[in-house]
Design a protein around this motif. Structure first.
Motif, PDB file in Angstrom:
ATOM      1  N   THR A 176      -5.050  20.979   4.600  1.00 48.68           N
ATOM      2  CA  THR A 176      -5.512  19.609   4.405  1.00 48.68           C
ATOM      3  C   THR A 176      -4.331  18.674   4.594  1.00 48.68           C
ATOM      4  N   VAL A 177      -4.529  17.625   5.405  1.00 51.66           N
ATOM      5  CA  VAL A 177      -3.484  16.635   5.695  1.00 51.66           C
ATOM      6  C   VAL A 177      -4.035  15.253   5.375  1.00 51.66           C
ATOM      7  N   GLU A 178      -3.257  14.467   4.569  1.00 49.81           N
ATOM      8  CA  GLU A 178      -3.664  13.115   4.178  1.00 49.81           C
ATOM      9  C   GLU A 178      -2.549  12.139   4.553  1.00 49.81           C
ATOM     10  N   ALA A 179      -2.902  11.092   5.305  1.00 48.07           N
ATOM     11  CA  ALA A 179      -1.963  10.048   5.713  1.00 48.07           C
ATOM     12  C   ALA A 179      -2.171   8.809   4.844  1.00 48.07           C
ATOM     13  N   VAL A 180      -1.048   8.208   4.369  1.00 56.66           N
ATOM     14  CA  VAL A 180      -1.095   7.044   3.467  1.00 56.66           C
ATOM     15  C   VAL A 180      -0.208   5.952   4.061  1.00 56.66           C
ATOM     16  N   LYS A 181      -0.763   4.730   4.163  1.00 61.70           N
ATOM     17  CA  LYS A 181      -0.017   3.561   4.646  1.00 61.70           C
ATOM     18  C   LYS A 181       0.680   2.918   3.452  1.00 61.70           C
ATOM     19  N   LEU A 182       2.040   2.848   3.509  1.00 60.26           N
ATOM     20  CA  LEU A 182       2.794   2.362   2.350  1.00 60.26           C
ATOM     21  C   LEU A 182       2.698   0.856   2.205  1.00 60.26           C
ATOM     22  N   LYS A 183       2.758   0.070   3.295  1.00 55.28           N
ATOM     23  CA  LYS A 183       2.649  -1.381   3.248  1.00 55.28           C
ATOM     24  C   LYS A 183       1.273  -1.791   3.735  1.00 55.28           C
ATOM     25  N   PRO A 184       0.534  -2.496   2.897  1.00 57.36           N
ATOM     26  CA  PRO A 184      -0.836  -2.830   3.306  1.00 57.36           C
ATOM     27  C   PRO A 184      -0.905  -3.836   4.434  1.00 57.36           C
ATOM     28  N   PHE A 185       0.123  -4.738   4.594  1.00 58.93           N
ATOM     29  CA  PHE A 185       0.064  -5.774   5.632  1.00 58.93           C
ATOM     30  C   PHE A 185       1.472  -6.084   6.086  1.00 58.93           C
ATOM     31  N   PHE A 186       1.597  -6.266   7.377  1.00 64.31           N
ATOM     32  CA  PHE A 186       2.885  -6.672   7.940  1.00 64.31           C
ATOM     33  C   PHE A 186       2.604  -7.328   9.274  1.00 64.31           C
ATOM     34  N   VAL A 187       3.607  -8.016   9.776  1.00 64.52           N
ATOM     35  CA  VAL A 187       3.490  -8.744  11.035  1.00 64.52           C
ATOM     36  C   VAL A 187       4.399  -8.082  12.045  1.00 64.52           C
ATOM     37  N   ALA A 188       4.275  -8.586  13.335  1.00 67.96           N
ATOM     38  CA  ALA A 188       5.109  -8.041  14.408  1.00 67.96           C
ATOM     39  C   ALA A 188       6.563  -8.278  14.119  1.00 67.96           C
ATOM     40  N   GLY A 189       7.377  -7.262  14.407  1.00 70.00           N
ATOM     41  CA  GLY A 189       8.793  -7.313  14.136  1.00 70.00           C
ATOM     42  C   GLY A 189       9.180  -6.637  12.848  1.00 70.00           C
ATOM     43  N   HIS A 190       8.240  -6.400  11.934  1.00 65.51           N
ATOM     44  CA  HIS A 190       8.542  -5.718  10.690  1.00 65.51           C
ATOM     45  C   HIS A 190       8.496  -4.193  10.903  1.00 65.51           C
ATOM     46  N   THR A 191       8.779  -3.433   9.843  1.00 62.83           N
ATOM     47  CA  THR A 191       8.807  -1.961   9.895  1.00 62.83           C
ATOM     48  C   THR A 191       7.478  -1.401   9.413  1.00 62.83           C
ATOM     49  N   PHE A 192       6.934  -0.453  10.239  1.00 62.58           N
ATOM     50  CA  PHE A 192       5.705   0.254   9.849  1.00 62.58           C
ATOM     51  C   PHE A 192       6.103   1.587   9.214  1.00 62.58           C
TER      52      PHE A 192
END
Length: 863
Positions: free
Chosen positions: A535-551
């Protein structure tokens, strides 16, 4: 020589014949007309007048004095063909001596040739006498095979004519007589059919002696020489034409000869002997020979009953002086006068085969030497040597069994209850595998490995590579125990295993022969398995960001039923705009293998080589970062995880794969919208001209300063009327102003330049035929954000424009036409000049007119 006519022929006389014999006088006719079958008349004359004897067509032709003899058949005509007959006279008498005339009635259209012929017949008295031995007329001889004998015959003639005798010795085989040897009337010796070789070797001779005797000598008599013998004598005289003619023949039976055959037999038939015992065979010679003789005996061995003496192996021999050849394990002894014993000690399996003996009889000669008179070979005797099989059992057990995949497995094959084995016995093992198949499928046995008599390991087809790599080990733990060890057992190794113990016996020549095989019971190698889960689960740490920021996102992994797993992770992106490098829309960005080694996959942006990071946070948690994100990075991101379990030899084995839920990157922007189009003032040009193609960019929405926009422009061409071929890159201009051109094969050239902030021009100089096709440009916009970071926009493809290249027909044919017209004019003027000169000076001829007289015409009335 130029005439043709009937010819009647009879033998050239005189014909000399013996009184009391049968006489045949031939007569033939040739070169005649009429029917093919001719008739003949025979007449006889003692002095002057002819008396009619017999005719082929007139039954009343015979005169009175010959009617009785013709009626009895003593005189008759015998037709041999349509144009030949014979006059046959039985028991000819002196009164029949005289002239005989043969006549043919005419059937020709014209009379030419001769129609009769005469021959003189002379009748002489019988002076030939033939007799046998003086002692008695007929003798019976009883001989042994190989003996010699002589027969005598006496023949004499008192004929008044000069005659020759022809003497032939004959033997009666069955109901017919066969010629043995003849002394012809010409003084030549002539052997009969089948006696040529014996005559040349001197075994058969014909000698002449005193008192007109003829002696037949036969040496080395065989069973075929038995039978009745007679002496056949014929009397010959030379005719007037020089040919020999047989005038009479007499015979007398001389003796009856019986030959006692010498046989060689072996007293026993098929023999069965146990290994290590002795083989005893006796060769008996059957003969009734009573004189002095010695026997020569030779024993042979052959693997096949059809082998000849040259193919067989000579075991032992005894010559006629009783000298025996040397041998260690084989002996030959003389039991009695006609028996010879062969003794083979300590027989082996290789001694199985066919045994036969050859015996020759030798007799002494007068000079003291010995002479071989007969030689015989016995029928083969089959000898089967039964091997001594050792008695033992085989037990197979598993000392180690796997509980999980990749655990070791060890099997021991042990020899038990060994009895009646000798020092010359050796044991080897063969290992087999049998797979479990569902249902009624046929189960096949596969050989893993086997040992030969020298304990050399021979590998089978199954697992050959694993055995060579040391993953499967075969060993001999002790004198009675063999071992099979699988270092890392896999699912393909599950099944039944069994061993076969082979016993080998050593023979006298130190070779090893397999004598027995014993198979063990099978042992099943199996362990319970459960399906792997991941089982593999992916979680997004930052809910919102704009271009130029870190994903940033993390992937958490959980697994079951996997032994000490390790994980490899791959980050993929599904972008809304399809890239040429990823036609399925999925891009492999970065990966981390089970040994924590990071690798960039399809990430080719050289300006952002360090823009993505994948690291291992915990044993089952991984984190992915993307720095300075751009609008082109929008899409769905996933983690592809592979679980690995330790395999054999320190290698990792793939267990199961898992895919995480998607994490979306979506930029909500209100920037400008770019459009691209291609324009040309003259899409149809001629060869050698320059083609201008413009790539025009337009913007909609929020206006931007020219310094905040930059473009990567690439020109492509499709060399077809329809867009059914792969596009060809012509040239490209990046946002830094660097132009890159592809390699060209023709003489035309390209130039790409920026003529305004939103216009780019492609020029094709010196256009050729292959420059036609659909041309379009692909633009990649770059926009500088408020933070000063350049953002890459999605690629924009313009609608293609078709460029047509034509040929200028007028310019192409202008100079060839002018040259052709000029040459034609010059050649025409030259032809006219040549014709004028020829008619003026070369062909001129003066013609004188003939003077005509002027006369008045006459009137019609005066005609």
């Amino acid at each position: 020589a130029f005439c043709r006519g009937r010819i009647v022929r009879v033998p050239k006389g005189p014909l000399i014949r013996v009184v009391g014999t049968e006489v045949a006088i031939p007569c033939s006719v040739s070169d005649y007309d009429g029917p093919s079958e001719q008739n003949f008349d025979w007449e006889f004359s003692r002095e002057t007048d002819f008396v009619r004897i017999v005719s082929t067509w007139d039954s009343t032709f015979t005169s009175e004095e010959y009617q009785k003899r013709v009626g009895r058949g003593d005189i008759k005509l015998r037709r041999s063909s349509n144009d030949a007959v014979e006059l046959v006279i039985r028991n000819i008498q002196p009164a029949d001596q005289g002239r005989y005339k043969c006549s043919t009635p005419s059937t020709d259209a014209t009379v030419q040739g001769n129609y009769d012929a005469e021959v003189q017949v002379k009748v002489i008295s019988d002076g030939l006498s033939v007799s046998g031995s003086k002692a008695r007329s007929s003798t019976s001889l009883r001989l042994s095979e190989g003996d010699s004998f002589k027969l005598r015959c006496s023949a004499i003639t008192t004929s008044p004519e000069h005659t020759h005798l022809h003497v032939t010795w004959q033997i009666k085989s069955g109901s017919s007589w066969r010629d043995i040897l003849s002394l012809t009337h010409e003084g030549k010796f002539q052997p009969g059919p089948g006696y040529e070789e014996r005559y040349r070797s001197g075994d058969i001779r014909l000698d002449t002696g005193a008192n007109d005797t003829y002696r037949l000598s036969v040496s080395q008599a065989s069973s075929a020489d038995g039978g009745a013998y007679r002496c056949l004598v014929s009397e010959w005289v030379r005719g007037a034409d020089g040919s020999w003619q047989k005038i009479q023949e007499k015979s007398v039976e001389i003796a009856t000869v019986s030959i006692q055959r010498t046989d060689v037999v072996i007293s026993t038939s098929n023999v069965s002997v146990t290994e290590r015992d002795s083989l005893d065979l006796t060769c008996n010679i059957t003969t009734d020979r009573s004189g002095i003789f010695q026997a020569e005996v030779m024993w042979y061995f052959s693997a096949s009953p059809d082998d000849t003496l040259s193919d067989a192996q000579l075991l032992l021999s005894m010559d006629h002086d009783s000298v025996v050849s040397d041998s260690t394990l084989i002996s030959l002894s003389h039991v009695d006068r006609n028996s010879y014993r062969l003794l083979v000690r300590d027989v082996d399996v290789e001694d199985s085969g066919y045994y036969f003996c050859e015996a020759a009889i030798w007799v002494p000669l007068h000079n003291g030497s010995w002479h071989k008179v007969v030689e015989r070979t016995s029928a083969p005797v089959s000898v089967v040597v039964t091997a001594l099989e050792p008695d033992y059992d085989v037990f197979l057990n598993a000392s180690r069994t796997p509980k999980f995949s990749d655990d070791p497995t060890e099997l021991n094959c042990r020899i038990t209850n060994v009895q009646d084995t000798e020092a010359n016995i050796r044991f080897t093992v063969s290992w087999y595998y049998r797979q479990h198949l569902p249902g009624d499928n046929v189960v096949t046995e596969e050989l893993l490995a086997s040992m030969d008599a020298d304990w050399t390991l021979l590998l089978g087809d199954r697992g050959r590579e694993r055995i060579q790599n040391g993953e499967i080990i075969f060993s001999k733990k002790s004198a009675d125990t063999f071992s099979l060890r699988i270092q890392w057992t896999s699912e393909s190794d599950r099944g039944d295993y069994f061993c076969v113990i082979s016993a080998w016996s050593r023979h006298r020549n130190n070779s090893w022969v397999k004598s027995k095989d014993v198979t063990s019971a099978s042992v099943n190698v199996f362990w319970a398995t459960q399906d792997y889960t991941l089982t593999v689960e992916a979680v997004k740490l930052k809910p919102f960001f704009v271009a130029g920021h870190t994903f940033e996102m993390t992937c958490k992994v959980s697994s079951k039923n996997i032994k000490t797993p390790r994980y490899s992770v791959l980050i993929t992106a599904e972008k809304p705009f399809t890239d040429q490098s990823s036609p399925n829309g999925t891009t492999r960005i970065i990966s981390l293998n089970q040994d924590s080694v990071v690798r960039l996959e399809d990430w080719t942006d050289q300006t952002r080589v360090d823009g993505v990071v994948l690291e291992k946070v915990q044993e089952n948690e991984f984190r992915y970062r993307m720095y300075q994100t751009q609008i082109s990075d929008a899409g769905l991101y996933r983690c592809v995880v592979t679980a690995w379990s330790p395999g054999g030899g320190g290698m990792w084995r793939e267990a199961v794969n898992g895919l995480s839920n998607p994490i979306q990157i979506d930029f909500q922007t209100s920037g400008p919208v770019f459009n691209v189009s291609v324009h040309s003032d003259s899409p149809t040009i001629y060869q050698g001209e320059v083609a201008d193609l413009l790539c025009i960019i337009t913007t909609e929405g929020m206006p931007l300063e020219p310094d905040d926009m930059s473009f990567d422009v690439s020109w492509f061409a499709v060399r077809s009327f329809a867009l059914d071929r792969e596009p060809i890159l012509l040239a490209s201009l990046d946002r830094r102003g660097i132009v890159t051109q592809s390699r060209r094969n023709g003489s035309s050239d390209l130039s790409l330049e920026r003529i305004s902030p939103l216009e780019f021009r492609l020029r094709v100089h010196g256009c050729e035929d292959h420059d036609f096709g659909n041309h379009y440009c692909v633009v990649t916009p770059w926009v500088r954000s408020a933070t000063g970071v350049w953002q890459r926009e999605p690629d924009i493809k313009a609608k293609p424009i078709f460029l047509s290249v034509k040929m200028d027909v007028l310019n192409a044919f202008k100079y060839p036409l002018l040259i052709g017209i000029g040459l034609a004019t010059v050649i025409g003027l030259l032809s006219c000049l040549i014709g004028y000169c020829s008619s003026r000076w070369c062909c001129k001829k003066e013609v004188q007119e003939t003077r005509r007289e002027r006369r008045r015409l006459m009137s019609m009335e005066m005609d």
